[in-house]
Design a protein around this motif. Sequence first.
Motif, short mmCIF file in Angstrom:
data_model
loop_
_atom_site.label_atom_id
_atom_site.label_comp_id
_atom_site.label_asym_id
_atom_site.label_seq_id
_atom_site.Cartn_x
_atom_site.Cartn_y
_atom_site.Cartn_z
N GLU A 36 17.70 16.13 65.80
CA GLU A 36 18.27 14.78 65.71
C GLU A 36 19.61 14.67 64.98
O GLU A 36 20.34 13.71 65.20
N PHE A 37 19.91 15.58 64.04
CA PHE A 37 21.00 15.32 63.10
C PHE A 37 22.13 16.33 63.25
O PHE A 37 21.89 17.53 63.39
N ASN A 38 23.37 15.82 63.20
CA ASN A 38 24.51 16.73 63.25
C ASN A 38 25.36 16.70 61.98
O ASN A 38 26.50 17.18 61.97
N SER A 39 24.80 16.15 60.92
CA SER A 39 25.43 16.25 59.60
C SER A 39 24.32 16.31 58.56
O SER A 39 23.24 15.73 58.76
N VAL A 40 24.59 17.01 57.47
CA VAL A 40 23.59 17.26 56.44
C VAL A 40 24.22 17.01 55.07
O VAL A 40 25.36 17.41 54.83
N THR A 41 23.48 16.31 54.20
CA THR A 41 23.88 16.15 52.79
C THR A 41 22.80 16.76 51.91
O THR A 41 21.63 16.33 52.00
N PRO A 42 23.11 17.75 51.09
CA PRO A 42 22.10 18.25 50.16
C PRO A 42 21.65 17.11 49.23
O PRO A 42 22.48 16.46 48.60
N GLU A 43 20.34 16.87 49.16
CA GLU A 43 19.85 15.70 48.43
C GLU A 43 20.06 15.84 46.93
O GLU A 43 20.41 14.87 46.26
N ASN A 44 19.83 17.02 46.38
CA ASN A 44 19.97 17.26 44.93
C ASN A 44 20.69 18.56 44.59
O ASN A 44 21.08 18.76 43.44
N GLU A 45 20.86 19.43 45.55
CA GLU A 45 21.21 20.82 45.28
C GLU A 45 22.66 21.04 44.88
O GLU A 45 23.02 22.11 44.37
N MET A 46 23.54 20.06 45.10
CA MET A 46 24.94 20.20 44.68
C MET A 46 25.26 19.36 43.45
O MET A 46 26.42 19.26 43.05
N LYS A 47 24.23 18.74 42.87
CA LYS A 47 24.47 17.94 41.67
C LYS A 47 24.71 18.87 40.47
O LYS A 47 24.33 20.04 40.48
N TRP A 48 25.32 18.31 39.45
CA TRP A 48 25.79 19.12 38.32
C TRP A 48 24.65 19.89 37.65
O TRP A 48 24.78 21.07 37.30
N ASP A 49 23.48 19.23 37.50
CA ASP A 49 22.37 19.92 36.82
C ASP A 49 21.87 21.11 37.62
O ASP A 49 21.30 22.05 37.07
N ALA A 50 22.12 21.08 38.95
CA ALA A 50 21.70 22.20 39.79
C ALA A 50 22.78 23.29 39.83
O ALA A 50 22.45 24.49 39.85
N THR A 51 24.05 22.91 39.85
CA THR A 51 25.11 23.89 40.10
C THR A 51 25.71 24.49 38.84
O THR A 51 26.22 25.61 38.88
N GLU A 52 25.67 23.72 37.71
CA GLU A 52 26.21 24.28 36.46
C GLU A 52 25.31 23.87 35.29
O GLU A 52 25.70 23.07 34.45
N PRO A 53 24.08 24.43 35.27
CA PRO A 53 23.11 24.00 34.26
C PRO A 53 23.54 24.34 32.84
O PRO A 53 23.14 23.66 31.90
N SER A 54 24.33 25.39 32.67
CA SER A 54 24.93 25.62 31.36
C SER A 54 26.40 25.96 31.57
O SER A 54 26.80 26.38 32.66
N ARG A 55 27.18 25.74 30.55
CA ARG A 55 28.64 25.75 30.70
C ARG A 55 29.15 27.07 31.25
O ARG A 55 28.92 28.14 30.68
N GLY A 56 29.86 26.97 32.38
CA GLY A 56 30.51 28.14 32.97
C GLY A 56 29.55 29.03 33.74
O GLY A 56 29.95 30.05 34.29
N SER A 57 28.28 28.66 33.80
CA SER A 57 27.28 29.48 34.49
C SER A 57 26.81 28.74 35.74
O SER A 57 26.04 27.79 35.65
N PHE A 58 27.31 29.17 36.87
CA PHE A 58 27.09 28.42 38.12
C PHE A 58 25.93 29.02 38.92
O PHE A 58 25.75 30.23 38.94
N ASN A 59 25.20 28.13 39.56
CA ASN A 59 24.05 28.55 40.35
C ASN A 59 24.12 27.83 41.71
O ASN A 59 24.01 26.62 41.77
N PHE A 60 24.36 28.60 42.76
CA PHE A 60 24.54 28.00 44.07
C PHE A 60 23.41 28.36 45.04
O PHE A 60 23.55 28.17 46.24
#
Length: 300
Positions: A36-60
């Motif tokens: 059905e869908f031709n566009s996707v938005t990550p619901e929570n996975e690109m938010k700051w708490d997910a991507t940089e939980p501690s300073r300078g340490s990124f998790n993708f």
Amino acid sequence: ASTLGAQAAQSGRYFGTAVAAGRLGDGTYTTILDREFNSVTPENEMKWDATEPSRGSFNFGAADQIVNRAQARGQRLRGHTLVWHSQLPGWVSSIRDANTLRGVMNNHITTVMNRYKGRIHSWDVVNEAFADGPSGQLRSSVFRDVLGNGFIEQAFRTARSADPAAKLCYNDYNIENWSEAKTQGVYRMVRDFKARGVPIDCVGLQAHFGTGGPPASFQTTLSNFAALGVDVQITELDIAQASPTAYANTVRACMNVARCTGITVWGIRDSDSWRASENPLLFDRNGNKKPAYNAVLTTL
Ligand code: XIL
């Protein structure tokens, strides 16, 4: 056409959904997603708490799962979100020094956007910065309180340098009704940005509606923003009890505004929704199409 994405594409629009990485192993979910869908938005996975939980340490890890999967299937991607007071780690909200926070914010924007450079059609650069109620001003947040109102402009300028091809959006809720002070506050900001050459390309209207659906002025709001020279997108649509009329009214407003470039619903089945008890989506918990689905398809 017989699917939401294909029907939206006939007018050059996309039809997207929020996707949760944790549900990608569910075959009912992914079958509907890919049909059905031709566009996707990550619901929570690109938010700051997910991507940089501690300073300078990124998790993708989780964001990569969604991005790689969507890309392999030719689905477009919205990035959500870079600067937001919520789902923000404590190490950021406790910064009190402006130079430190500016550096941290710019580094976060640049690092996350670089990771997905060229793969995201639109980024929610700043989310929910305005206050509810009559003020029409920014809400209190670590960003506003430490950096001042200029933090939004700073974020957009940094975002433009990081990925010049991405559309840069300001995204918020309760800005669908033209007569709301909050809507007017966002409108004045966008007008000011356009007048001064601050890079902004789109306004995202979340569209988390109650049972009645959009306010009567919704289409007016979309066209007034568009007249400033930005695209508008419906970014997080869900409607309590999913009345077909309420969904059709929402979709029609977008269809009637040339610069309304796409619609994203905030989840697939009612059971996937952050408002699950209100049954606000287009598919029931078994993955069957609800009446609102047909209303949307015939209005697109
Ligand atoms: C919501 C998610 O759907 C939930 O899973 C999470 O627990 C909280 O955030 N405005 C936004 C979205 O911009 O990021 C929010 O998503 C819903 C409100």
